[in-house]
Design an enzyme around this catalytic site. Structure first.
Site, PDB file in Angstrom:
ATOM      1  CB  SER A 185      -0.951  -0.006   1.189  1.00 22.68           C
ATOM      2  OG  SER A 185      -0.206   0.030   2.389  1.00 22.68           O
ATOM      3  CG  HIS A 213      -4.355  -1.710  -1.095  1.00 28.17           C
ATOM      4  ND1 HIS A 213      -5.035  -0.515  -1.184  1.00 28.17           N
ATOM      5  CD2 HIS A 213      -3.876  -1.778   0.168  1.00 28.17           C
ATOM      6  CE1 HIS A 213      -4.961   0.114  -0.023  1.00 28.17           C
ATOM      7  NE2 HIS A 213      -4.277  -0.637   0.813  1.00 28.17           N
ATOM      8  CE  LYS A 244      -7.636  -1.191   1.873  1.00 26.31           C
ATOM      9  NZ  LYS A 244      -7.183  -2.315   2.690  1.00 26.31           N
TER      10      LYS A 244
HETATM   11  C1  LIG Z   1      -7.061  -2.825   4.097  1.00 26.07           C
HETATM   12  C2  LIG Z   1      -6.323  -4.089   4.213  1.00 26.07           C
HETATM   13  C3  LIG Z   1      -6.701  -5.089   5.117  1.00 26.07           C
HETATM   14  C4  LIG Z   1      -7.814  -4.881   6.115  1.00 26.07           C
HETATM   15  O1  LIG Z   1      -9.049  -4.921   5.504  1.00 26.07           O
HETATM   16  P1  LIG Z   1     -10.374  -4.651   6.385  1.00 26.07           P
HETATM   17  O2  LIG Z   1     -11.439  -5.402   5.674  1.00 26.07           O
HETATM   18  O3  LIG Z   1     -10.554  -3.182   6.412  1.00 26.07           O
HETATM   19  O4  LIG Z   1     -10.099  -5.202   7.742  1.00 26.07           O
HETATM   20  C5  LIG Z   1      -6.015  -6.277   5.109  1.00 26.07           C
HETATM   21  N1  LIG Z   1      -4.976  -6.488   4.272  1.00 26.07           N
HETATM   22  C6  LIG Z   1      -4.565  -5.539   3.410  1.00 26.07           C
HETATM   23  C7  LIG Z   1      -3.404  -5.824   2.503  1.00 26.07           C
HETATM   24  C8  LIG Z   1      -5.215  -4.314   3.356  1.00 26.07           C
HETATM   25  O5  LIG Z   1      -4.783  -3.378   2.520  1.00 26.07           O
END
Ligand SMILES: *Cc1c(COP(=O)(O)O)cnc(C)c1O
Length: 399
Positions: A185, A213, A244
């Site tokens: 990220s 992501h 996301k």
């Molecule tokens: C955002 C993210 C998470 C967490 O996701 P949530 O559903 O908000 O708990 C886990 N792993 C990665 C790589 C992320 O970018």
């Protein structure tokens, strides 16, 4: 009372230390739906370039209406975990839709991807086994690995020599699992999944990819890094989020080999001991995956927007990390500069996030932007103009 008195003093000191180190996280308040154009509580209207709203679905009327319909037909809450009170037909439909999207065998839903990652390792692997994890993997993977008794190996970010060395060291163990984020990220770099799979083959390891992501974003049709590298359905385990690209509400999943999913349903603690997703979220999820099964309009627009934006920023003289994701890291290197620049951009109506140590390595401060399919060309142009103006004032443009 007495106990809390001293604890409170301790907390106050710690909080002060966080503040004086310049690491205190404060939150801006949004007084509108999440979208590419938002209204802050101050009344200021800004263009949002720091949400994970990759496909622009966060404020989608269709999703809202699908959520309402599901709520009307299946109610508000589930009031139980699945092994006690069962799941709704909708939950099974969403699990099947996610498996179709990734070309996998079965899916298990969680309250969040944090829970999916927290509950994936411990039920599957034990002290005889090995987990080989990328050093920049998400916090939830790190926590999940900590809950598992397997021997831990760590390799430098996307570094295949190091991964190979760790795999050689891990030959002593019974089963091996390589774990990587699909897109990292902070830099927006994509995990070299083709090379990871080749090494997995050579050293008899399984592969897990967190597509949080990358799902909806990377690959010609947005199926994630497994699509980008022609490895659809090959990774034994994929985890991902509904928080996301897929509408941005809440929810996570693990999808992959059916025996693995079956075992998670028996033993994964965040699944067994935490509530099921509410019908509204599940109904909107079914709509989203159904839509994406039939159309790549949003993914195409996202890819077009990202290529346009990054190209223009590089032309303007910004030091932008190359990427196949929708994350655009504008390198500034200096921590204070990243904060000043983000503040000045906000004055120009551009909402972005500056990142610096310890979120990124020392001397690697940056502004991270996230492009959305919902950004219109003139919004991208307005953002670029603001960057050029502020970047010029702060002297960060290459001549
Ligand atoms: C955002 C993210 C998470 C967490 O996701 P949530 O559903 O908000 O708990 C886990 N792993 C990665 C790589 C992320 O970018």
């Amino acid at each position: 009372m007495q106990a809390y008195q001293t604890f409170r003093e301790y907390l106050a000191k710690e909080l002060e230390a966080i503040q004086s180190a310049g690491l205190y996280k404060s939150e801006r308040i949004i007084a509108s739906p999440q979208s590419v154009a938002i209204t802050l509580q101050s009344g200021q209207q800004v263009l949002n370039f720091c949400a994970n709203n990759y496909l622009g679905l966060s404020d989608s009327k269709e999703l809202t209406s699908a959520a309402c319909k599901a709520m009307e037909s299946r109610g508000y809450g589930m009031s139980s975990v699945r092994f006690i009170c069962g799941a709704q037909d909708l939950h099974k439909q969403l699990e099947a839709a996610i498996a179709r999207f990734f070309g996998t065998e079965d899916t298990i839903l969680y309250a969040a991807c944090f829970d999916a990652n927290g509950g994936v390792f411990e039920p599957l692997l034990g002290e005889k086994d090995a987990i080989i994890s990328d050093a920049l993997n998400h916090a939830s993977i790190i926590d999940g690995v900590r809950l598992c008794k397997a021997v831990r190996y760590r390799y430098a970010n996307a570094n295949m020599q190091d991964l190979e060395a760790q795999l050689q060291a891990a030959q002593a163990q019974r089963f091996r699992l390589i774990v990587t984020d699909g897109v990292f990220s902070m830099d927006g770099n994509v995990a070299p999944l083709d090379k990871i799979h080749a090494l997995a083959e050579k050293y008899s390891a399984m592969v897990m990819v967190d597509e949080s992501h990358s799902a909806g974003v990377v690959g010609k049709t947005g199926r994630g890094v497994t699509e980008l590298f022609n490895l659809r359905g090959q990774a034994e385990i994929i985890t991902g989020t509904l928080g996301k690209a897929f509408g941005g509400a809440i929810g996570g999943f693990t999808t992959g080999k059916k025996e693995i999913i079956a075992m998670l349903r028996q033993r994964s603690r965040p699944y067994l001991f935490s509530n099921s997703l509410p019908p509204a979220v599940v109904g909107a999820g079914i709509y989203t995956f159904g839509y994406l099964e039939n159309s790549t309009v949003l993914q195409d627009k996202l890819h077009e927007n990202t290529a346009y934006f990054i190209g223009k920023m590089q032309q303007a003289g910004f030091d932008v990390k190359p990427t196949q994701s929708a994350i655009c890291a504008v390198m500034l290197y200096d921590a204070k500069l990243s904060q000043d620049m983000a503040d000045k951009l906000l004055e120009e109506g551009i909402y972005v996030a500056g990142f610096y140590y310890p979120v990124v390595p020392k001397g690697q401060a940056r502004i991270r932007l996230q492009i959305s399919a919902a950004h219109e060309r003139e919004q991208l142009d307005k953002c670029i103009r603001a960057f050029v103006k502020v970047g010029g004032e702060l002297g960060v443009l290459k001549s």
